[in-house]
Design a protein around this motif. Structure first.
Motif, short mmCIF file in Angstrom:
data_model
loop_
_atom_site.label_atom_id
_atom_site.label_comp_id
_atom_site.label_asym_id
_atom_site.label_seq_id
_atom_site.Cartn_x
_atom_site.Cartn_y
_atom_site.Cartn_z
N PRO A 193 -8.23 3.62 -1.40
CA PRO A 193 -8.08 2.70 -0.26
C PRO A 193 -7.19 3.26 0.84
CG PRO A 193 -7.77 1.54 -2.35
CD PRO A 193 -7.80 2.99 -2.67
N ILE A 194 -6.19 4.04 0.46
CA ILE A 194 -5.30 4.63 1.46
C ILE A 194 -6.06 5.67 2.28
CG2 ILE A 194 -3.25 6.08 1.76
CD1 ILE A 194 -2.06 4.67 -0.70
N GLU A 195 -6.86 6.48 1.60
CA GLU A 195 -7.65 7.48 2.31
C GLU A 195 -8.66 6.82 3.25
OE1 GLU A 195 -8.70 11.05 -0.27
OE2 GLU A 195 -8.03 9.60 -1.79
N VAL A 196 -9.27 5.72 2.79
CA VAL A 196 -10.22 5.00 3.65
C VAL A 196 -9.50 4.42 4.86
CG1 VAL A 196 -11.73 2.97 3.75
CG2 VAL A 196 -11.82 4.49 1.76
N ALA A 197 -8.30 3.84 4.66
CA ALA A 197 -7.53 3.30 5.78
C ALA A 197 -7.22 4.40 6.79
CB ALA A 197 -6.25 2.66 5.27
N GLY A 198 -6.88 5.58 6.30
CA GLY A 198 -6.63 6.70 7.20
C GLY A 198 -7.88 7.13 7.94
N ASN A 199 -9.02 7.12 7.23
CA ASN A 199 -10.28 7.51 7.87
C ASN A 199 -10.62 6.61 9.06
OD1 ASN A 199 -10.65 9.52 5.98
ND2 ASN A 199 -12.11 8.37 4.74
N TRP A 200 -10.21 5.31 8.95
CA TRP A 200 -10.54 4.35 10.00
C TRP A 200 -9.43 4.21 11.05
CZ3 TRP A 200 -15.20 2.69 11.09
CH2 TRP A 200 -16.19 2.77 10.11
N GLY A 201 -8.44 5.09 10.98
CA GLY A 201 -7.46 5.17 12.06
C GLY A 201 -6.36 4.13 12.04
N LEU A 202 -6.13 3.48 10.87
CA LEU A 202 -4.98 2.57 10.81
C LEU A 202 -3.70 3.38 10.94
CD1 LEU A 202 -7.27 0.75 9.58
CD2 LEU A 202 -5.46 -0.39 8.31
N ASP A 203 -2.63 2.72 11.33
CA ASP A 203 -1.36 3.42 11.57
C ASP A 203 -0.52 3.57 10.32
OD1 ASP A 203 -1.60 3.60 14.54
OD2 ASP A 203 -1.58 1.42 14.38
N PHE A 204 -0.60 2.58 9.42
CA PHE A 204 0.24 2.65 8.22
C PHE A 204 -0.38 1.84 7.08
CE2 PHE A 204 1.64 -1.13 10.48
CZ PHE A 204 1.87 -2.07 9.47
N VAL A 205 0.06 2.16 5.88
CA VAL A 205 -0.25 1.35 4.70
C VAL A 205 1.07 0.82 4.14
CG1 VAL A 205 -2.45 2.33 4.00
CG2 VAL A 205 -0.34 3.49 3.32
N PHE A 206 0.99 -0.38 3.60
CA PHE A 206 2.11 -1.12 3.01
C PHE A 206 1.87 -1.07 1.51
CE2 PHE A 206 4.53 -5.38 3.48
CZ PHE A 206 4.72 -5.56 2.11
N ILE A 207 2.50 -0.11 0.83
CA ILE A 207 2.28 0.10 -0.60
C ILE A 207 3.26 -0.76 -1.38
CG2 ILE A 207 2.17 1.81 -2.44
CD1 ILE A 207 1.83 3.96 -0.27
N ASP A 208 2.72 -1.62 -2.24
CA ASP A 208 3.55 -2.64 -2.87
C ASP A 208 3.99 -2.26 -4.28
OD1 ASP A 208 4.82 -5.18 -2.96
OD2 ASP A 208 3.23 -5.87 -4.29
N ALA A 209 5.30 -2.18 -4.49
CA ALA A 209 5.87 -1.98 -5.83
C ALA A 209 6.58 -3.23 -6.32
CB ALA A 209 6.84 -0.80 -5.82
N GLU A 210 6.54 -4.31 -5.52
CA GLU A 210 7.23 -5.54 -5.93
C GLU A 210 6.35 -6.39 -6.85
OE1 GLU A 210 9.40 -9.53 -4.09
OE2 GLU A 210 7.90 -8.47 -2.90
N HIS A 211 5.08 -6.54 -6.50
CA HIS A 211 4.20 -7.46 -7.23
C HIS A 211 3.09 -6.74 -8.00
CE1 HIS A 211 6.05 -11.02 -5.50
NE2 HIS A 211 5.88 -10.54 -4.29
N THR A 212 3.22 -5.45 -8.20
CA THR A 212 2.17 -4.68 -8.85
C THR A 212 2.74 -3.90 -10.03
OG1 THR A 212 2.48 -2.64 -7.57
CG2 THR A 212 1.11 -4.37 -6.57
N SER A 213 1.88 -3.15 -10.69
CA SER A 213 2.32 -2.31 -11.80
C SER A 213 2.95 -1.01 -11.32
CB SER A 213 1.14 -1.99 -12.73
OG SER A 213 0.12 -1.30 -12.02
N LEU A 214 2.93 -0.78 -10.02
CA LEU A 214 3.54 0.44 -9.47
C LEU A 214 5.05 0.40 -9.60
CD1 LEU A 214 1.56 0.93 -6.14
CD2 LEU A 214 1.65 2.57 -8.03
#
Length: 261
Positions: A26-47
């Protein structure tokens, strides 16, 4: 990347999306479509702030998109490690008072702004590679890293001026769901509750008076909602998440099945 996230923010509205999965796709796809940033969540996920997180930060770098990591709280270790892994910045949940905010700055900034611990054997220092210099590195990190506390409780707004007066805040992320939960109000990402809407308006007013930007979830992630938020003065829009887009696809598939039955 030719521009830091701060430089993009200075030029105008920036657009991002939330990442809840541990997948890099999903991060690579977001980059492909020219978004400026991704908000990667470690609060509510298994990350955690670990090797899985490192993979996602590297995916963002490879895809020419900036990464903001929502850490698990005001934890010195999480904040420092996310920045050392190369994240463009950190988002800190459940900030309620100025002392928490000062602790966040101490953890995320090198002296003279804070007391972030340093080591040259990390990605943010280019692993002490060619022409490494401590003074240049620490100054560049203080300038590069984006610090985003979350305004998602009534306590934040009780202490809003003292929190926003802490030097080093680049943006504040408004969390309508947790704010509503803290006040025992119905959760509505569409900002239909007058109190929740008023809190966002107040946040924008007070942040802009101090040169601080405001990040807001755009729900639903469509043009009319985005126009409304921008007209209010929002600066950074979160246009859905990997999970919300998957759910939207699932909803469409379910609708097709119903039509065919």
């Amino acid at each position: 990347m030719t521009s830091t996230l701060k430089q993009l923010m200075a030029r105008g509205t920036t657009y991002g999306m939330n990442i809840y999965s541990t997948a890099s796709m999903p991060i690579e796809v977001a980059g492909n479509w020219g978004l400026d940033f991704v908000f990667i969540d470690a609060e509510h996920t298994s990350l955690g702030v670990d090797r899985d997180m490192e993979k996602l930060i590297l995916a963002a770098k490879c895809s020419n998109i900036h990464s903001l990591v929502r850490v698990r709280g005001t934890l010195d270790w999480d904040i420092r490690k996310a920045l050392e892994m190369g994240a463009s910045g950190v988002i800190i949940p459940q900030v309620h008072n100025a002392e928490q905010m000062r602790s966040i700055i101490r953890s995320s900034k090198f002296p003279p702004m804070g007391r972030r611990g340093g080591d040259s054997s990390v990605r943010s220092a280019n692993y002490a590679g060619p022409n490494f210099d401590w003074g240049t590195y620490t100054q560049a990190e203080n300038e590069r890293t984006v610090i985003v506390p979350m305004a998602e409780s009534y306590e934040f707004f009780d202490n809003i001026d003292a929190i926003l007066d802490v030097e080093g805040i680049d943006a504040v992320h408004f969390g309508p769901a947790d704010y509503s939960l803290s006040r025992q109000l119905p959760v509505d990402y569409r900002l239909g509750n007058p109190e929740v809407l008023q809190r966002l308006e107040l946040l924008i007013e007070k942040c802009h008076a101090r040169g601080i930007q405001v990040m807001v979830p755009c729900f639903p992630a469509e043009g009319e909602t985005a126009k409304r938020l921008l007209a209010m003065g929002s600066d950074m829009l979160l246009m859905g998440s990997d999970l919300s887009w998957l759910n939207q696809a699932g909803h469409s598939i379910a609708a097709v099945r119903e039509q065919l039955q």
